[in-house]
Design an enzyme around this catalytic site. Structure first.
Site, PDB file in Angstrom:
ATOM      1  CE1 TYR A  42      28.776 -36.602  -1.232  1.00 30.32           C
ATOM      2  CE2 TYR A  42      27.220 -35.348   0.102  1.00 30.32           C
ATOM      3  CZ  TYR A  42      27.678 -35.766  -1.132  1.00 30.32           C
ATOM      4  OH  TYR A  42      27.042 -35.350  -2.274  1.00 30.32           O
ATOM      5  CB  THR A  83      12.414 -27.616   5.459  1.00 27.84           C
ATOM      6  OG1 THR A  83      13.613 -26.863   5.677  1.00 27.84           O
ATOM      7  CG2 THR A  83      11.351 -27.210   6.454  1.00 27.84           C
TER       8      THR A  83
END
Length: 446
Positions: free
Chosen positions: A266, A331
């Site tokens: 990907y 995060t």
């Protein structure tokens, strides 16, 4: 016998012959000194017609030249703006962009805004690959809403017919079951190329198919755009930055990607798709746009696709523990799908190639996201820690200053406002009629 030949060269013989009714020379004509072709042209008045034709041609050229010069100056100024952006901010976008079709120039700048009085925007014919997927279906909604004709091409690997079912009776909507790895011929004005599985669960399922979709599928769509002179928009991803060493990530950052990892089908596939897109832009003068999409959430997401927001919401609704991988301090930034669609359309209608980061700069750790899900769905939902996955980025936050400056775009919906809308959609799809019936019974008892 007297000779039958008569000498006609002398003056006496000629005069005698004339007096007797014999040969008489024709009187000399005016302009006899001109060549025969010139005498013919003068006799037929051809110089007059030639002069008239030249005067008419000169008049036409003098009338047309101001508009040509003005259009030239306009394109020069546009090119100057684009090159200013590219030279100062983005080395990948070095070329000025001209509109794909001249008939759309007068209206293209009004998309998404108010159309001046007396001018009506011309509807476009738009192709959306992957248009039955999560983001694609919301994009289709917006394009049809503004009056365009939309063709959806999808092989339904991750897309669902239910996402676009409400458009089946719309005469401006068409749907074709097709895999972009195979060529297709269509006539459109714009191509939004979204086709590719975007979640780890799906793109790891068949990594070879994933990279073929990114490379061969993108090649096919770029070839189609070149053939029909359509504007092309590639939806790339923040995964091109890999596990970034720069924070937040700007478009000029080249990334830190593992080319042989389990996610590289990907990551590297999208990086190659960007390369192909820019090569077509430079080599074939194709109008292109590149968007790098950061984490997006909203209704119609696949429920069990492995992405953190959909995982947390589905687990909380099912009364399952929220699975946090690693220490939960990594995060992510989360944008609501309608904000992303707005950004994609502004990018397509704008005059800059990109790439542009499209994401919400609000940064959440996984533990903070879990807390928001608990507050929204179930305060008693417990958290379960698991071993982190390979090549999982530790930090991900977009720098969107360029999108703000050149597209006039920034996200508007915060996570705590958008998440309940997604929860409502997931609750309906997970529990269906049973949940609706339970809600109705509860209301009656109350």
């Amino acid at each position: 016998m007297a000779s039958e030949l008569t000498y006609r060269g002398g003056g006496t013989s000629t005069a005698a012959g004339a007096g007797a009714g014999g040969y008489s020379p024709k009187p000399s004509k005016p302009l006899a000194w001109l060549p025969r072709a010139a005498r013919y042209a003068v006799a037929e008045h051809r110089p007059l017609f030639a002069l008239a034709g030249m005067l008419i041609a000169a008049a036409v050229i003098s009338i047309a030249s101001p508009s040509a010069s003005s259009s030239s100056s306009t394109s020069t100024s546009t090119g100057g703006a684009a090159s200013s952006y590219s030279n100062n901010n983005n080395p990948l976008a070095r070329f000025p962009v001209e509109p794909a079709h001249h008939r759309d120039v007068a209206t293209r700048h009004f998309v998404g805004g108010k159309v001046p009085l007396g001018l009506k925007r011309k509807a476009l014919r738009v192709l959306v690959t992957g248009g039955a997927g999560f983001v694609g279906s919301h994009l289709v909604d917006r394009l049809l809403e503004r009056g365009d004709s939309v063709i959806v091409v999808d092989n339904f690997f991750t897309g669902r017919k239910d996402n676009v079912l409400h458009h089946l009776n719309d005469p401006n909507f068409e749907m074709i079951r097709h895999d972009v790895v195979e060529p297709i011929l269509l006539e459109v004005d714009q191509i939004y190329h979204l086709a590719c599985p975007a979640s780890p669960v799906h793109y790891k399922y068949n990594p070879i198919k994933t990279i073929k979709t990114n490379v061969v599928g993108t090649l096919n769509m770029l070839g189609l755009a070149k053939r029909i002179n359509a504007r092309f928009l590639l939806t790339s991803t923040s995964e091109v930055y890999g596990d970034p060493l720069q924070h937040p990530q700007v478009e000029t950052y080249w990334g830190n990607v593992n080319p042989i990892g389990v996610r590289s089908c990907y990551d590297e596939g999208k990086r190659t798709a960007e390369t192909l897109t820019m090569d077509y832009h430079r080599g074939a003068n194709l109008e292109v746009r590149i968007a790098r999409i950061f984490n997006t959430y909203g209704p119609r997401m696949c429920i069990d696709d492995g992405r953190v927001v959909s995982n947390f919401v589905a687990q909380a609704l099912r009364k399952e523990p929220l699975t946090v991988y690693g220490d939960g301090k990594q995060t992510r930034s989360f944008q609501y799908v309608s904000d992303l669609v707005e950004g994609l359309m502004k990018l397509m209608e704008g005059e800059h190639v990109g790439p542009f980061n499209l994401g919400n700069p609000g940064e959440f750790t996984m533990l903070e996201l879990a807390k928001v899900v608990q507050d929204t769905i179930d305060p008693n939902a417990r958290i379960e820690f698991r071993k982190n996955t390979q090549d999982d980025p530790h930090k991900r936050k977009p720098d969107i200053s360029r999108a703000k400056e050149f597209l006039g775009w920034e996200p508007k919906i915060p996570l705590r406002e958008g998440l309940p809308l997604m929860v409502s959609d997931f609750r309906k799809r997970i529990f269906g009629d049973q949940d609706a019936a339970a809600t109705t019974t509860g209301n009656q008892q109350g």
